[in-house]
Design a protein around this motif. Structure first.
Motif, PDB file in Angstrom:
ATOM      1  N   ALA A  18      -1.862  -1.855  -8.743  1.00 22.85           N
ATOM      2  CA  ALA A  18      -1.544  -0.957  -9.853  1.00 22.85           C
ATOM      3  C   ALA A  18      -2.534  -1.125 -10.999  1.00 22.85           C
ATOM      4  O   ALA A  18      -3.044  -0.141 -11.559  1.00 22.85           O
ATOM      5  CB  ALA A  18      -0.119  -1.219 -10.342  1.00 22.85           C
ATOM      6  N   VAL A  19      -2.814  -2.367 -11.365  1.00 25.34           N
ATOM      7  CA  VAL A  19      -3.779  -2.629 -12.430  1.00 25.34           C
ATOM      8  C   VAL A  19      -5.158  -2.102 -12.028  1.00 25.34           C
ATOM      9  O   VAL A  19      -5.860  -1.474 -12.835  1.00 25.34           O
ATOM     10  CB  VAL A  19      -3.827  -4.141 -12.736  1.00 25.34           C
ATOM     11  N   PHE A  20      -5.540  -2.351 -10.796  1.00 26.82           N
ATOM     12  CA  PHE A  20      -6.825  -1.846 -10.308  1.00 26.82           C
ATOM     13  C   PHE A  20      -6.906  -0.333 -10.449  1.00 26.82           C
ATOM     14  O   PHE A  20      -7.928   0.220 -10.875  1.00 26.82           O
ATOM     15  CB  PHE A  20      -7.017  -2.254  -8.845  1.00 26.82           C
ATOM     16  N   SER A  21      -5.842   0.373 -10.110  1.00 32.13           N
ATOM     17  CA  SER A  21      -5.865   1.832 -10.122  1.00 32.13           C
ATOM     18  C   SER A  21      -6.066   2.390 -11.519  1.00 32.13           C
ATOM     19  O   SER A  21      -6.868   3.310 -11.718  1.00 32.13           O
ATOM     20  CB  SER A  21      -4.564   2.381  -9.527  1.00 32.13           C
TER      21      SER A  21
ATOM     22  N   ASN B  31       0.816  -1.208   0.000  1.00 34.64           N
ATOM     23  CA  ASN B  31       0.000   0.000   0.000  1.00 34.64           C
ATOM     24  C   ASN B  31       0.850   1.258   0.000  1.00 34.64           C
ATOM     25  O   ASN B  31       0.420   2.300  -0.527  1.00 34.64           O
ATOM     26  CB  ASN B  31      -0.914   0.013   1.223  1.00 34.64           C
ATOM     27  N   MET B  32       2.029   1.212   0.586  1.00 35.93           N
ATOM     28  CA  MET B  32       2.905   2.380   0.618  1.00 35.93           C
ATOM     29  C   MET B  32       3.205   2.879  -0.789  1.00 35.93           C
ATOM     30  O   MET B  32       3.351   4.080  -1.007  1.00 35.93           O
ATOM     31  CB  MET B  32       4.213   2.046   1.348  1.00 35.93           C
ATOM     32  N   VAL B  33       3.300   1.956  -1.736  1.00 36.85           N
ATOM     33  CA  VAL B  33       3.585   2.340  -3.119  1.00 36.85           C
ATOM     34  C   VAL B  33       2.303   2.562  -3.899  1.00 36.85           C
ATOM     35  O   VAL B  33       2.075   3.625  -4.478  1.00 36.85           O
ATOM     36  CB  VAL B  33       4.446   1.261  -3.807  1.00 36.85           C
ATOM     37  N   THR B  34       1.428   1.573  -3.897  1.00 39.22           N
ATOM     38  CA  THR B  34       0.301   1.595  -4.819  1.00 39.22           C
ATOM     39  C   THR B  34      -0.859   2.467  -4.362  1.00 39.22           C
ATOM     40  O   THR B  34      -1.495   3.125  -5.193  1.00 39.22           O
ATOM     41  CB  THR B  34      -0.210   0.163  -5.045  1.00 39.22           C
ATOM     42  N   GLU B  35      -1.168   2.480  -3.073  1.00 37.78           N
ATOM     43  CA  GLU B  35      -2.321   3.256  -2.631  1.00 37.78           C
ATOM     44  C   GLU B  35      -2.064   4.747  -2.775  1.00 37.78           C
ATOM     45  O   GLU B  35      -2.943   5.507  -3.173  1.00 37.78           O
ATOM     46  CB  GLU B  35      -2.665   2.918  -1.180  1.00 37.78           C
ATOM     47  N   LEU B  36      -0.852   5.187  -2.445  1.00 37.46           N
ATOM     48  CA  LEU B  36      -0.544   6.608  -2.527  1.00 37.46           C
ATOM     49  C   LEU B  36      -0.183   7.041  -3.941  1.00 37.46           C
ATOM     50  O   LEU B  36      -0.634   8.072  -4.423  1.00 37.46           O
ATOM     51  CB  LEU B  36       0.604   6.945  -1.570  1.00 37.46           C
ATOM     52  N   VAL B  37       0.639   6.259  -4.645  1.00 34.82           N
ATOM     53  CA  VAL B  37       1.073   6.663  -5.985  1.00 34.82           C
ATOM     54  C   VAL B  37       0.014   6.329  -7.017  1.00 34.82           C
ATOM     55  O   VAL B  37      -0.512   7.205  -7.694  1.00 34.82           O
ATOM     56  CB  VAL B  37       2.402   5.978  -6.355  1.00 34.82           C
ATOM     57  N   LEU B  38      -0.314   5.045  -7.142  1.00 34.86           N
ATOM     58  CA  LEU B  38      -1.228   4.635  -8.197  1.00 34.86           C
ATOM     59  C   LEU B  38      -2.680   4.733  -7.772  1.00 34.86           C
ATOM     60  O   LEU B  38      -3.560   4.798  -8.609  1.00 34.86           O
ATOM     61  CB  LEU B  38      -0.903   3.203  -8.628  1.00 34.86           C
ATOM     62  N   GLY B  39      -2.938   4.764  -6.476  1.00 24.99           N
ATOM     63  CA  GLY B  39      -4.317   4.883  -6.019  1.00 24.99           C
ATOM     64  C   GLY B  39      -4.773   6.305  -5.926  1.00 24.99           C
ATOM     65  O   GLY B  39      -5.720   6.714  -6.582  1.00 24.99           O
ATOM     66  N   SER B  40      -4.082   7.127  -5.152  1.00 22.54           N
ATOM     67  CA  SER B  40      -4.514   8.497  -4.935  1.00 22.54           C
ATOM     68  C   SER B  40      -3.844   9.480  -5.886  1.00 22.54           C
ATOM     69  O   SER B  40      -4.461  10.426  -6.335  1.00 22.54           O
ATOM     70  CB  SER B  40      -4.200   8.914  -3.491  1.00 22.54           C
ATOM     71  N   VAL B  41      -2.570   9.228  -6.207  1.00 24.96           N
ATOM     72  CA  VAL B  41      -1.816  10.225  -6.959  1.00 24.96           C
ATOM     73  C   VAL B  41      -1.974  10.041  -8.457  1.00 24.96           C
ATOM     74  O   VAL B  41      -2.526  10.890  -9.153  1.00 24.96           O
ATOM     75  CB  VAL B  41      -0.321  10.166  -6.566  1.00 24.96           C
ATOM     76  N   LEU B  42      -1.511   8.892  -8.985  1.00 15.44           N
ATOM     77  CA  LEU B  42      -1.524   8.737 -10.433  1.00 15.44           C
ATOM     78  C   LEU B  42      -2.929   8.614 -10.995  1.00 15.44           C
ATOM     79  O   LEU B  42      -3.181   9.010 -12.132  1.00 15.44           O
ATOM     80  CB  LEU B  42      -0.687   7.511 -10.845  1.00 15.44           C
ATOM     81  N   THR B  43      -3.886   8.074 -10.214  1.00 12.15           N
ATOM     82  CA  THR B  43      -5.255   8.036 -10.703  1.00 12.15           C
ATOM     83  C   THR B  43      -5.763   9.453 -10.945  1.00 12.15           C
ATOM     84  O   THR B  43      -6.438   9.729 -11.934  1.00 12.15           O
ATOM     85  CB  THR B  43      -6.172   7.310  -9.705  1.00 12.15           C
TER      86      THR B  43
ATOM     87  N   LEU C 129      -9.556   1.537 -12.755  1.00 16.89           N
ATOM     88  CA  LEU C 129     -10.530   2.388 -12.066  1.00 16.89           C
ATOM     89  C   LEU C 129     -10.566   3.778 -12.667  1.00 16.89           C
ATOM     90  O   LEU C 129     -11.644   4.370 -12.831  1.00 16.89           O
ATOM     91  CB  LEU C 129     -10.160   2.464 -10.585  1.00 16.89           C
ATOM     92  N   ALA C 130      -9.406   4.332 -13.013  1.00 18.18           N
ATOM     93  CA  ALA C 130      -9.367   5.661 -13.623  1.00 18.18           C
ATOM     94  C   ALA C 130     -10.112   5.675 -14.954  1.00 18.18           C
ATOM     95  O   ALA C 130     -10.857   6.612 -15.259  1.00 18.18           O
ATOM     96  CB  ALA C 130      -7.916   6.100 -13.828  1.00 18.18           C
ATOM     97  N   VAL C 131      -9.938   4.631 -15.755  1.00 21.36           N
ATOM     98  CA  VAL C 131     -10.624   4.551 -17.047  1.00 21.36           C
ATOM     99  C   VAL C 131     -12.137   4.478 -16.851  1.00 21.36           C
ATOM    100  O   VAL C 131     -12.905   5.167 -17.527  1.00 21.36           O
ATOM    101  CB  VAL C 131     -10.118   3.333 -17.854  1.00 21.36           C
ATOM    102  N   LEU C 132     -12.576   3.643 -15.934  1.00 24.28           N
ATOM    103  CA  LEU C 132     -14.016   3.525 -15.676  1.00 24.28           C
ATOM    104  C   LEU C 132     -14.593   4.835 -15.152  1.00 24.28           C
ATOM    105  O   LEU C 132     -15.662   5.277 -15.589  1.00 24.28           O
ATOM    106  CB  LEU C 132     -14.279   2.404 -14.677  1.00 24.28           C
ATOM    107  N   ASN C 133     -13.909   5.486 -14.217  1.00 21.36           N
ATOM    108  CA  ASN C 133     -14.422   6.732 -13.663  1.00 21.36           C
ATOM    109  C   ASN C 133     -14.490   7.828 -14.715  1.00 21.36           C
ATOM    110  O   ASN C 133     -15.436   8.619 -14.748  1.00 21.36           O
ATOM    111  CB  ASN C 133     -13.538   7.191 -12.497  1.00 21.36           C
ATOM    112  N   LYS C 134     -13.502   7.883 -15.604  1.00 27.98           N
ATOM    113  CA  LYS C 134     -13.535   8.908 -16.649  1.00 27.98           C
ATOM    114  C   LYS C 134     -14.695   8.656 -17.597  1.00 27.98           C
ATOM    115  O   LYS C 134     -15.247   9.590 -18.181  1.00 27.98           O
ATOM    116  CB  LYS C 134     -12.208   8.928 -17.427  1.00 27.98           C
ATOM    117  N   ASN C 135     -15.066   7.406 -17.740  1.00 29.91           N
ATOM    118  CA  ASN C 135     -16.216   7.073 -18.579  1.00 29.91           C
ATOM    119  C   ASN C 135     -17.520   7.127 -17.800  1.00 29.91           C
ATOM    120  O   ASN C 135     -18.553   6.667 -18.261  1.00 29.91           O
ATOM    121  CB  ASN C 135     -16.037   5.666 -19.171  1.00 29.91           C
TER     122      ASN C 135
END
Length: 607
Positions: free
Chosen positions: A210-213, A121-133, A216-222
């Protein structure tokens, strides 16, 4: 008849483009008002009707500014309503899962397990979950406007690059598991060998997070929100099933015994927890298929991704800085007490329950709107979103914060003082909750500000903010062992340090936003916050008086910790009734739908 899958629109369907602007909705008749079960949905609708700026009109259109505001606000209302129940269920199941970890594992083993489970979570939740999304949204907006295929090719390249990078990072992280646990725990009282064994089994989650993030971004944008909102529920349910299986079939782990990664109990907890994250990502594949998105890898770097590389580096810098604060907290907590990390993280997860019901729901729904407005430079709409998001966050969270502050030890005792988690540990958790509940407000504000900066493609500004957050947090955390009167108090001061860090970050974010956007309706926010704070203090004071007059503490002596659950079941409605009664006098526009409905109900009953 065309049987081919429908083409994904990524926000384009039913919209038109104005010269020099981003995509906006065509005029449509507003849908009926939803009478959802959550009052905050009505508040969202009301304030958007009042504050939203209408988009430019096409030739021949005659809709009024109010009609335009109705269209956008009710679109947000529908999105928020579809996610509210899912987020509520997600937070409830997450809370059950957290409680089971404490009950079944106890503080010492839970600290080792939670430390290991925190690593991915230290990598994916903050970077790919909250930040990169958040960063992905402007890119997806650009691709949907600029590409003939509506951005489909860009999406495939984005998924391919993300999955490939995440796979490489996952391999490196698994190989570095002993180093990662050692840097977090050092030579403290938490069992580092046990944490390392868990880490080998839990770090593969990085790839699936990472894949989830990105999916999720693609689905939310749609504007497909429901699958992503429900996906964490599946993760939690599998985690809960894993813990039940541990209770039924495994022998309790001794935190002081030699560690063997092939121990059935360790394997069960590690593999079962990772399986939940796998399912969380897999359940998004079907909604993407329904959108007609082909997930076969498409290699090659899009020019926009090349342009995005410096911004992605800003995101990685962001997480690196935030990890410093997390690592320092873990090391100081581990040195103080073997249960400190479990108590600290459980307190933080408990605070996430109310934030997730309101904050995450609102943030997810507003994010695509911020992306469109930010990339188009529509500052007026961005400021309106900031003001609304802040006022709604304060109105929804402050009463809960007041209750947690006033009754932290009672809440913790009633919820957690069972089986392997002792009443003494529960009392420490309760005091930690009381000291740090205020964190929810600056935390919610910082995350809202973060999304605004990403929507405006100002990717380095959140890094400045998290630097301030981390500097204050680390500075205060290092003082904790020297200020604390006992080792048990250290965890409380660590949680307090975290809150002070986010408070400093929120102030810095406000200064930077005001510099780039101009006035931010700060007076409206202060007026709204003052009323809600006043009402919350009065409500909790009345509840405390009722607790003393009725001698409810005697319930604990009669029936144990469950008595504190009954105690809060009596006191919480008392506090909330008083809070709502005071707020009916406030005349705050964002609370008008709720207060008007209550006033009408009271008038009907009197009649």
């Amino acid at each position: 008849m065309n049987d081919s899958p429908r083409r994904p629109d990524f926000g384009m369907r039913g919209r038109r483009r104005e010269p020099g602007s981003s995509v906006i909705r065509a005029a449509t008749a507003p849908p009926p008002v939803s009478e959802g079960a959550f009052g905050d949905l009505q508040i969202v609708q009301s304030q958007y009707l009042a504050d939203a700026e209408p988009g430019p009109l096409a030739q021949g259109e005659t809709r009024s500014a109010e009609d335009a505001a109705h269209g956008s606000s009710r679109s947000l209302l529908r999105a928020t309503g579809s996610m509210a129940i899912a987020n509520l269920v997600s937070r409830i199941t997450g809370f059950v899962r957290m409680s089971l970890i404490l009950w079944t594992l106890g503080g010492a083993v839970a600290s080792a397990f939670n430390t290991a489970n925190q690593l991915p979570n230290m990598v994916t939740e903050l970077v790919l979950g909250s930040v990169l999304t958040g960063m992905f949204m402007p890119l997806l907006s650009r691709a949907s406007r600029e590409d003939d295929d509506g951005g489909l090719g860009f999406v495939r390249r984005l998924i391919t690059v993300t999955a490939t990078g995440a796979f490489v990072i996952t391999l490196i992280a698994v190989a570095a598991a002993p180093w990662l646990t050692d840097i977090n725990l050092s030579d403290g009282k938490v069992n580092t060998s046990l944490a390392t064994a868990f880490a080998f089994l839990l770090l593969p989650q990085i790839f699936f997070y990472a894949v989830f993030s990105v999916l999720l971004a693609v689905l939310n944008k749609n504007e497909v929100f429901r699958p992503g909102a429900w996906a964490p529920v599946w993760n939690n349910l599998i985690g809960i099933a894993t813990l039940f299986a541990y209770v039924l079939f495994a022998k309790d782990i001794d935190p002081k015994a030699p560690v063997n990664i092939l121990d059935p109990a360790i394997l069960l907890l590690g593999i079962g927890t990772t399986l939940g994250v796998v399912v969380q990502a897999v359940v998004l594949l079907w909604p993407l298929h329904k959108l007609g998105i082909n997930l076969r890898p498409q290699w090659g770097i899009d020019n926009r991704l090349r342009e995005f590389a410096p911004s992605a580096f800003a995101g990685f810098t962001y997480v690196l800085i935030s990890q410093v604060g997390l690592v320092v907290t873990n090391r100081i907590g581990s040195a103080a007490d073997e249960s400190a990390i479990a108590i600290y993280q459980s307190n933080w997860l408990l605070l996430q329950v109310p934030y997730g019901i309101l904050g995450v729901t609102l943030l997810t729904a507003i994010n695509p709107r911020l992306a469109d407005n930010g990339t188009a430079g529509r500052n007026k709409e961005v400021v309106a979103d900031i003001s609304l998001g802040t006022r709604l966050s304060v109105a929804g969270l402050l009463p809960i914060i007041a209750l947690m502050t006033a009754f932290g030890p009672v809440i913790a005792s009633g919820l957690f003082a069972y089986q392997n988690f002792s009443p003494e540990e529960a009392n420490i958790l309760g005091n930690t909750m009381s000291a740090s509940a205020f964190t929810l407000i600056p935390y919610a504000i910082v995350l809202l500000q973060q999304r605004v900066f990403y929507a405006r493609e100002s990717y380095w500004t959140p890094t400045i903010i998290i630097t301030v957050v981390t500097a204050v947090r680390v500075g205060c955390a290092y003082l904790a062992p020297h200020v604390a009167t006992s080792s048990q108090d250290v965890v409380m001061l660590l949680a307090l340090s975290n809150g002070l860090g986010f408070l400093a970050g929120a102030v810095m974010g406000y200064i930077l936003l005001k510099r780039s956007l101009g006035p931010l309706s700060g007076g409206e926010v202060l007026k709204s916050s003052g009323w809600v704070l006043f009402a919350s203090v009065i409500g909790c004071a009345v509840a405390l008086a009722a607790d003393w007059i009725l001698h409810l503490h005697l319930l604990v002596g009669a029936i144990g910790s469950f008595g504190d659950i009954i105690r809060m079941a009596i006191l919480t409605p008392i506090a909330l009734v008083v809070i709502v009664a005071v707020l009916t006098r406030s005349n705050l526009p964002e609370l008008a739908p709720l207060t008007n409905r209550i006033s009408a109900l009271l008038s009907r009953n009197r009649g």
